[in-house]
Design a protein around this motif. Structure first.
Motif, PDB file in Angstrom:
ATOM      1  N   LYS A  79       9.249   9.644  -0.336  1.00 36.27           N
ATOM      2  CA  LYS A  79       8.547   8.828  -1.451  1.00 36.27           C
ATOM      3  C   LYS A  79       8.875   7.312  -0.722  1.00 36.27           C
ATOM      4  O   LYS A  79      10.136   6.915  -0.327  1.00 36.27           O
ATOM      5  CB  LYS A  79       9.168   9.309  -2.343  1.00 36.27           C
TER       6      LYS A  79
ATOM      7  N   THR B 267       4.068   6.322  -1.966  1.00 36.08           N
ATOM      8  CA  THR B 267       2.912   7.456  -1.570  1.00 36.08           C
ATOM      9  C   THR B 267       4.147   8.342  -1.169  1.00 36.08           C
ATOM     10  O   THR B 267       5.348   7.894  -1.019  1.00 36.08           O
ATOM     11  CB  THR B 267       2.425   6.524  -0.608  1.00 36.08           C
TER      12      THR B 267
ATOM     13  N   HIS C   1       1.233   8.214   9.051  1.00 38.25           N
ATOM     14  CA  HIS C   1       1.507   7.493   7.476  1.00 38.25           C
ATOM     15  C   HIS C   1       0.912   6.221   7.634  1.00 38.25           C
ATOM     16  O   HIS C   1      -0.370   5.535   7.107  1.00 38.25           O
ATOM     17  CB  HIS C   1       2.303   7.778   6.873  1.00 38.25           C
TER      18      HIS C   1
ATOM     19  N   LYS D 110       1.206  -1.476   0.058  1.00 42.36           N
ATOM     20  CA  LYS D 110      -0.082  -0.248   0.076  1.00 42.36           C
ATOM     21  C   LYS D 110       0.873   1.170   0.324  1.00 42.36           C
ATOM     22  O   LYS D 110       0.449   2.489  -0.508  1.00 42.36           O
ATOM     23  CB  LYS D 110      -0.359  -0.070   1.291  1.00 42.36           C
TER      24      LYS D 110
END
Length: 120
Positions: free
Chosen positions: A42, A28, A73, A24
């Motif tokens: 990143k 991101t 996060h 996931k």
């Protein structure tokens, strides 16, 4: 555990992305507070970013802030978040707005049930 590195006199953070969120987290961006302007990390297999300071005390403070941002996060990625379409978002907001307006409406919705004497 994220590490704080000192490269060329500037502190940096480097952290491994846990295997349970690696799929996931791939590609991101994580916003990390680094002084005046935010830094972006990143996330791939590792996440690394400059803390933009040479001061050891400031480096420790920024490292703690960066670790907290990375943990938030990761916690977000661990939750099963479903992305809503625009129509679903609009319907959800309309329901919330309707509920909120009912919560703050007066009990009689502006109509008085008490009998009042006519004004002469």
């Amino acid at each position: 555990m994220p590490n704080s590195l000192l490269k060329i006199g500037v502190y940096q953070i480097r952290a491994r992305v846990p295997s349970d969120v690696a799929a996931k987290a791939k590609d991101t961006l994580v916003q990390v507070p680094t002084g005046d302007s935010p830094g972006f990390i990143k996330a791939t297999t590792h996440a690394a970013c400059s803390l933009k300071t040479r001061d050891p005390a400031e480096g420790r403070n920024r490292h703690a802030d960066a670790v907290a941002a990375l943990e938030r996060h990761r916690d977000f990625l661990r939750r099963d978040v479903v992305e809503l379409s625009f129509k679903q978002q609009a319907a959800s907001e309309a329901r919330a707005l309707a509920q909120r307006s009912l919560d703050f409406a007066p009990p009689h919705c502006g109509r008085s049930t008490a009998k009042t004497a006519p004004v002469l």
